[in-house]
Write an enzyme that holds these catalytic residues in place. Sequence first.
Site, PDB file in Angstrom:
ATOM      1  CB  CYS A 130      -4.535   2.475  -0.457  1.00 31.56           C
ATOM      2  SG  CYS A 130      -3.994   4.326   0.038  1.00 31.56           S
ATOM      3  CB  CYS A 133      -1.489   4.773  -1.838  1.00 34.53           C
ATOM      4  SG  CYS A 133      -2.080   4.434  -0.245  1.00 34.53           S
ATOM      5  CG  ASP A 134      -2.312   2.602  -5.464  1.00 33.09           C
ATOM      6  OD1 ASP A 134      -1.294   2.990  -5.231  1.00 33.09           O
ATOM      7  OD2 ASP A 134      -2.805   1.451  -4.686  1.00 33.09           O
TER       8      ASP A 134
END
Lengths: 300, 300
Positions: A130, A133-134
């Site tokens: 992701c 997200c990261d």
Amino acid sequence: MYDLIIIGAGPAGITASVYAARKRMNFLVITKDIGGQTAWSGNIENYTGYQFISGPELTAKFEEHMKKYNIDLKENEQALALERKENSILVKTDKGKYETATLIIASGKTSKELGVPGEKEFKNRGLTYCATCDGPLFTGKDVAVVGGGNSALDAALQLVKIARRVYIINIADNLTGDAIMQEKVNSSKKVSILNNTRITSIFGDKMVKGIKIEKKDKEESLAVEGIFVEVGLKPNSAFARGIDINENGEIKVNCRNETNIPGVFAAGDVTDVVEKQIIIAAGEGSKAALGAFRYLSRKR
Amino acid sequence: MYDLIIIGAGPAGITASVYAARKRMNFLVITKDIGGQTAWSGNIENYTGYQFISGPELTAKFEEHMKKYNIDLKENEQALALERKENSILVKTDKGKYETATLIIASGKTSKELGVPGEKEFKNRGLTYCATCDGPLFTGKDVAVVGGGNSALDAALQLVKIARRVYIINIADNLTGDAIMQEKVNSSKKVSILNNTRITSIFGDKMVKGIKIEKKDKEESLAVEGIFVEVGLKPNSAFARGIDINENGEIKVNCRNETNIPGVFAAGDVTDVVEKQIIIAAGEGSKAALGAFRYLSRKR
């Protein structure tokens, strides 16, 4: 007993719940998370009515829309099995059992794994599924995106703003994402596209240090500290035993979003719908909810 | 010659154009108006991501989204006929002729007429097919809404804020709109619902003065100054000769939005899609555009 259970709360499940609420159905939503893949998306420019919105922002709008109706929602709960009874369906989850007259499966898809040595070991130690997200964890670092479709290009375009250098490791001859996204990727000096290239393993110590890649039987190492896996998705249909699926594990639906089991509908990316898009999943969720409502009206 | 022509710019046509633009197709949009029935809608609460938006506002968002892409758009132009050539389709309009490799028909529906004496005479003299457009003209007056589905209830709910008294003239035993809308209508002291009631004629002098209604063979007069006709819609498919339609005149499509003619797709309310909803039409428009893109990719 519920009129309807909706499994999943991505664009399809949320739209189904808005429609079910407006029909005053007595229904329950069971879901692992809110937003599905939309929550993981970077910039969304093709959800009609929003020229430009981030995945998390659109997810927040979807969530507010659904929650406006004060619905019965079980979050962080996962469907494990279905049991067909004479006039109802029993949904078994990791936390309970629920009986319903009709069911909408909108459980979406999850990322496919690479299946190479080092993947499990370095998951969340530099390897992620992701970018949204990261991505921010990799500021100023060299990273690799594995894949060549829209998700991979979306990840790459998010990462060019953060990382020092972005390698796209693409197994095919050419990228397959939208032309407009290919142009953006091609115009970035930070991006190197490696076509006809396969990732064969991941190495490092505590954290990722690099990957081995293979191009025309020639193997080499590439030093990267981040690996973003975007090689496709698999449908979350394993719990739905007894419901017809296609060769990719997608639930087969007709144009009315009906499955092979009367009263069981499916919508969005878990189905064999021809294209996987947020706006399409939303439309399919609406059809499924209206279908479930009509099914009940006919039966009662 | 264009890659694609899109006929219509409601939710389906606009979404198709956003997707075609992002695929960098060389395409033309031909349309009578922008927004289709969305432009005529009152309050919209079921377009996922917008909890509450008026039809004209959502239309403006759609229009801006489409126009962001600097597309080739012919407004106030109407398709009159199609001609199938060996490897293309010729679209004839009231203003010109255009040739294209693929076509998306997203021409929507228009209001059905009542077919009673006085209707033509009093059109725009108290009789209207659009509560959103014309409602404000009836401030403080008594009005009748003819119909019992969601469009009729939407019109009635717009009118309770404006008119003195709203009669709903409903031919069926019960209203058929969404429960949530029925509740709102029922809870208004301004609304009288006349079920099992048929409008038989319209009378007045220069302007509408009232209607004749019939209930169980008993005819009576009802004094109203406004009549809002919401008795359903007919598909704008007459120009599409050679393309299969169903008994309602709707263009038949499969789950991929393909018609019987290769390269010709259709989407939204002009088709036999099972439900007519903005979010569904938008999803279908996306499928049609991606279908046209794939069709071209295979051919070239």
